[in-house]
Enzyme design. Structure first.
Site, PDB file in Angstrom:
ATOM      1  N   GLU A   1       7.428  -3.224   7.320  1.00  0.00           N
ATOM      2  CA  GLU A   1       8.415  -2.110   7.283  1.00  0.00           C
ATOM      3  C   GLU A   1       9.240  -2.209   8.589  1.00  0.00           C
ATOM      4  O   GLU A   1       8.898  -2.366   9.504  1.00  0.00           O
ATOM      5  CB  GLU A   1       7.890  -0.759   7.106  1.00  0.00           C
TER       6      GLU A   1
ATOM      7  N   ASN B   1      13.895   1.576   4.693  1.00  0.00           N
ATOM      8  CA  ASN B   1      13.804   2.941   4.197  1.00  0.00           C
ATOM      9  C   ASN B   1      15.316   3.512   4.243  1.00  0.00           C
ATOM     10  O   ASN B   1      15.903   3.169   5.417  1.00  0.00           O
ATOM     11  CB  ASN B   1      12.891   3.632   5.114  1.00  0.00           C
TER      12      ASN B   1
ATOM     13  N   GLU C   1      12.886   1.202   0.208  1.00  0.00           N
ATOM     14  CA  GLU C   1      12.059   2.450   0.079  1.00  0.00           C
ATOM     15  C   GLU C   1      12.899   3.739   0.047  1.00  0.00           C
ATOM     16  O   GLU C   1      13.859   3.912   0.871  1.00  0.00           O
ATOM     17  CB  GLU C   1      11.160   2.689   1.320  1.00  0.00           C
TER      18      GLU C   1
ATOM     19  N   ASP D   1       8.771   6.439  -1.619  1.00  0.00           N
ATOM     20  CA  ASP D   1       8.383   6.778  -0.378  1.00  0.00           C
ATOM     21  C   ASP D   1       7.704   8.206  -0.137  1.00  0.00           C
ATOM     22  O   ASP D   1       8.286   9.093  -0.829  1.00  0.00           O
ATOM     23  CB  ASP D   1       9.206   6.375   0.900  1.00  0.00           C
TER      24      ASP D   1
ATOM     25  N   GLU E   1      -0.033   5.206   3.466  1.00  0.00           N
ATOM     26  CA  GLU E   1       0.631   5.397   5.084  1.00  0.00           C
ATOM     27  C   GLU E   1      -0.406   5.929   5.992  1.00  0.00           C
ATOM     28  O   GLU E   1      -0.975   6.892   5.622  1.00  0.00           O
ATOM     29  CB  GLU E   1       2.121   5.701   4.863  1.00  0.00           C
TER      30      GLU E   1
END
Length: 900
Positions: A65, A120, A152, A182, A239
């Protein structure tokens, strides 16, 4: 339009992913302005950090990420929680995303592997109708594959049913990018929306992961989300994974991927490139969707019913809730006869009370193993394991019982014991004592002695050595050690006392055993009484003499018939000897008839052949010869000995002819004879050449030793098993461990698998021996050995010392991630309390575990495990565990507690 509430959401874009334990989680007043942020973006102060995303099953890195980081020339590191809200408020969030994404893709395109990059997006960015095109241009300009970029999106972006959001998501998907929802579970999106959008991944919020080990509600939510996501065809990512305990639970629940400090913090491009060079990379392959609940129930029920062992489950009230047919058959019942009932409903009162007491011990946390359970009225023997079943919170919910029918195994053990007793008591009749040594000549095994009290191998060796004549011990020892370097079969004689009738002359022989590399790894030998050997030799010599006379008078040999009165001499052993008319009054015809009957009726196979070397032919054979070879005289009469179908058609024939030519005889050669049905039997063959009136004949005497060879092979096999097995525990011993370790190392390297070695040394074992006696200590070792076999059923376990054990654990790279937790859990199961003679014993252990590396050989691997074990022992804890240098241990507890 930018909604004010969106600016205060916890999840606000590419860089708002504070990691657990970080100061980024705290709100800080903004120290920056829109101007300074714009300058930072344009001047290159913004840079991407990469946090690994791993496959929870294999441990391989499958992606990263991308997280935004800002290093200010004056302020230093500026937390994302401070600069992201400013970027959103002043409309710079899109530029910031493009800058960080561009740099991340430019770095990643240089790295090996097919990993993905996840970025993201802030909900604010979805107000931009060009969002999809801007991201697509940025990625393509770097050359990074578009299909390896995953976008995301937080739940808050889906809250408004905005056509622009739908259009942007559809455009991103159409370009080939992956989509991930997410922080699932923290927003307000409905399941209808979740199903409506084309998401590839579902990310479980870290707040649930952090609390899952202490909060059953979080565990249930995570399990539900995993099932929901996978049922919709999505990959599920957890996560905030920070501990191995969390990872184990997630793997057990079937979660696909994990992200968090356990697998790696967010690092810059340089550190990430080093990580890629040192870690296993992989491409996540979506696993088959799990079967629906009702299907799984039926599958498990089918497996349970068809299991080859007895299985049952009792609840905490000791009521049978599930029973398979094999278990109920132990008691002559059907499963329906036991379901919903306690043991008191089908067992006699006394037996039911004893079994119920065992089950209550299990509910209290003890694993109860019964090695020989005999149901009342049955002749069967079962190995039974009773274990408590706990839910995720560790609360007991029942008892699992497994039963294996070991009736046949126990019968074999009894026969082996009887065989050993038979060997011990038959020594007086026919001494045949097997023995073995290591490559250096140190004797490490000898068979049973006449003294039945000598049980273990060392006692046997000492007893046999004591029975040797004092004058022979040193001589034989020096002969043996001096012979070892030659690598040739060894033979010597000495005197030994077998019983109370004085000393006997014994013959000891040994042959070397070669390992895979061709070097001698051990010696196998056998001791026999010389008198028995001499008796056989004398019998063979007598038969030779009979054969010699037969050759002189056989009516099947033409020269004898034609010149009966002209027989003057016989050439024997290269010399000429004279023969005269019998002086005992027998007529020549009666004498000849007697000799022929002796030849025909002799119990040992004999043959007369011509001595023309390559053209030698059969002249006469007796019945025992035809019986041994399985042939008729019509099949072999007149044939050459080397012709197809001949009884003795082996390559050594020419060599034996040469011996007969040079010295006139050979003695007790080992020869394989091919029977008429094609089978081969081992024999001992002896021959002598005789010349009558200028014509040579060979008389061969053959002894079938196939039964002796069979017995010898059985003795050698039993010897090998005995030499490799520890008598007390039934586990492989140190010698077999040393033999196996190099092979296991070679195999692990060939298969590129993981090989771990665990050294286990009991703590407080001397105290158990001192306070409870050696028989109790022996029983403790047996119980520990049995538990080791049960817990590590598919791995190699050896008893390498008095109270030391070694385990060789082979696994693949995927399972190696949970290896430490697996070994710790099983070691703790093994060293639970043991009830013996009304006392509860709690033996402990020091355990050292290490994994084979590329520089290791057998010595360095064992030494490192041994060093770790001594490090664990130095803590003086009941159970101490050192795994490649990392130390864990239980609290210090008493080794022996009060009466049970």
């Amino acid at each position: 339009m930018i909604f004010p509430w969106k600016q205060n959401r916890r999840k606000q874009g590419i860089a708002t992913r504070p990691r657990s334990g970080s100061i980024e989680e705290r709100y800080q007043p903004s120290r920056i302005s829109a101007k300074s942020l714009r300058r930072a973006i344009s001047s290159g102060e913004m840079w991407p950090a990469f946090q690994p995303i791993v496959d929870l099953q294999s441990g391989a890195i499958v992606g990263f990420e991308i997280l935004a980081r800002w290093t200010h020339p004056v302020l230093g590191a500026v937390p994302p929680a401070e600069f992201i809200p400013v970027a959103e408020q002043c409309g710079l969030i899109g530029d910031l995303t493009e800058e960080v994404l561009r740099k991340a893709c430019a770095c990643a395109i240089k790295w090996e592997g097919s990993f993905v990059l996840a970025v993201n997006l802030s909900p604010v960015q979805f107000d931009d109708p060009e969002l999809s095109n801007r991201i697509l241009r940025t990625v393509r300009s770097s050359g990074f594959p578009v299909n390896r970029l995953h976008i995301e999106i937080t739940e808050s972006a889906l809250l408004e049913d905005d056509p622009r959001v739908h259009a942007t998501i559809a455009s991103l998907k159409a370009s080939g990018m992956g989509l991930a929802l997410d922080d699932f579970g923290t927003g307000f999106s409905s399941l209808t929306q979740l199903h409506a959008f084309p998401f590839n991944k579902l990310k479980i919020d870290m707040s649930f992961v952090r609390s899952m080990t202490v909060d059953s509600g979080s565990r249930k939510i995570i399990a539900s989300v995993i099932g929901l996501g996978q049922s919709l065809g999505m990959t599920v990512v957890a996560e905030g994974v920070e501990t191995e305990e969390q990872a184990i639970l997630l793997r057990r629940m079937g979660c696909d991927l994990g992200q968090g400090w356990l697998f790696g913090k967010a690092e810059n491009a340089l550190e990430t490139s080093k990580l890629i060079g040192n870690r296993l990379l992989g491409e996540f392959t979506k696993r088959a969707a799990p079967a629906q609940l009702f299907q799984r129930v039926h599958q498990l029920d089918a497996l349970y019913t068809a299991a080859p062992i007895g299985l049952c489950l009792l609840d905490t009230d000791l009521i049978h809730r599930s029973v398979n047919p094999r278990f109920s058959a132990m008691f002559g019942l059907s499963p329906d006869d036991m379901l919903g009932k306690t043991v008191g409903s089908f067992m006699p009162v006394q037996e039911a009370a004893r079994v119920s007491n065992d089950l209550l011990r299990v509910l209290n946390g003890e694993t109860v193993i019964i090695e020989e359970y005999r149901p009342v009225g049955s002749d069967k023997i079962f190995f039974v394991i009773n274990q408590r079943v706990d839910d995720d919170d560790g609360v007991p919910i029942g008892i699992s019982v497994s039963a294996v029918d070991v009736t046949g195994h126990k019968a074999v053990e009894t026969r082996l014991s009887q065989t050993e007793d038979h060997q011990r008591w038959s020594i007086d009749l026919s001494p045949n004592i097997p023995w073995a040594s290591d490559a250096a000549g140190a004797v490490n095994f000898m068979g049973p002695t006449p003294d039945s009290s000598k049980i273990d191998v060392k006692a046997r060796i000492d007893d046999w050595m004591e029975r040797m004549h004092p004058d022979d011990r040193l001589r034989v020892r020096l002969e043996w050690l001096g012979w070892i370097p030659s690598g040739k079969p060894f033979e010597t004689i000495f005197r030994m006392r077998l019983g109370d009738d004085g000393f006997h002359w014994m013959l000891s022989r040994a042959k070397p055993h070669h390992g895979p590399d061709g070097t001698i790894s051990k010696w196998y030998g056998v001791i026999t009484e010389v008198a028995a050997q001499q008796s056989l030799r004398e019998q063979v010599l007598r038969l030779k003499n009979v054969g010699t006379l037969l050759q002189q008078h056989s009516h099947d040999v033409a020269p004898i018939r034609a010149h009966d009165n002209n027989i003057q001499s016989i050439k024997s052993s290269g010399e000429t000897v004279h023969y005269s008319q019998p002086s005992d009054g027998l007529s020549r015809s009666h004498y000849l008839s007697m000799l022929m009957r002796m030849f025909e009726g002799a119990p040992i196979a004999m043959s007369i052949t011509t001595s023309d070397t390559k053209t030698s032919r059969y002249v006469k054979v007796n019945s025992a010869y035809l019986k041994m070879t399985g042939r008729s005289w019509e099949e072999i009469g007149g044939k050459t000995l080397l012709a197809a179908g001949s009884a003795i058609d082996n390559p050594a024939r020419n060599r034996r002819h040469q011996l007969l030519l040079e010295q006139g005889y050979y003695e007790l050669e080992e020869v394989d004879i091919v029977r008429g049905d094609g089978t081969t039997i081992p024999t001992l063959i002896s021959a002598q050449r005789t010349t009558i009136n200028g014509t040579s004949f060979d008389l061969e005497i053959i002894v079938d030793v196939s039964e002796r060879m069979r017995q010898q092979r059985e003795a050698e096999n039993a010897l090998k098993v005995s030499a490799r097995t520890d008598a007390l525990s039934g586990l492989p011993n140190r010698a077999y461990f040393d033999e196996q370790l190099p092979h296991r190392i070679e195999r692990a390297r060939r298969l590129q698998s993981v090989l771990a070695i665990a050294y286990v040394d009991l703590n407080g074992f001397k105290e158990i021996n001192d306070t409870s006696g050696h028989p109790v200590g022996d029983e403790v070792l047996r119980v520990i050995s049995s538990r080791l076999r049960s817990e590590f059923i598919s791995h190699f376990i050896a008893r390498v010392g008095g109270d030391e054990f070694a385990l060789l654990i082979e696994t693949d790279r995927a399972r190696a991630i949970g290896l430490q937790q697996m070994v710790e859990t099983r070691i703790n199961n093994i060293f639970k309390s043991i009830s013996l003679n009304g006392r509860t014993l709690r033996p402990g252990a020091a355990v050292g575990v290490t994994i084979l590396n590329g520089r290791d050989d057998a010595y360095s691997l064992v030494k490192r495990a041994d060093d770790y074990m001594y490090t664990a022992k130095s803590t003086r804890q009941r159970i101490a565990f050192v795994y490649d240098g990392n130390q864990k241990f239980e609290g210090n507890e008493e080794i022996v507690s009060g009466a049970a």
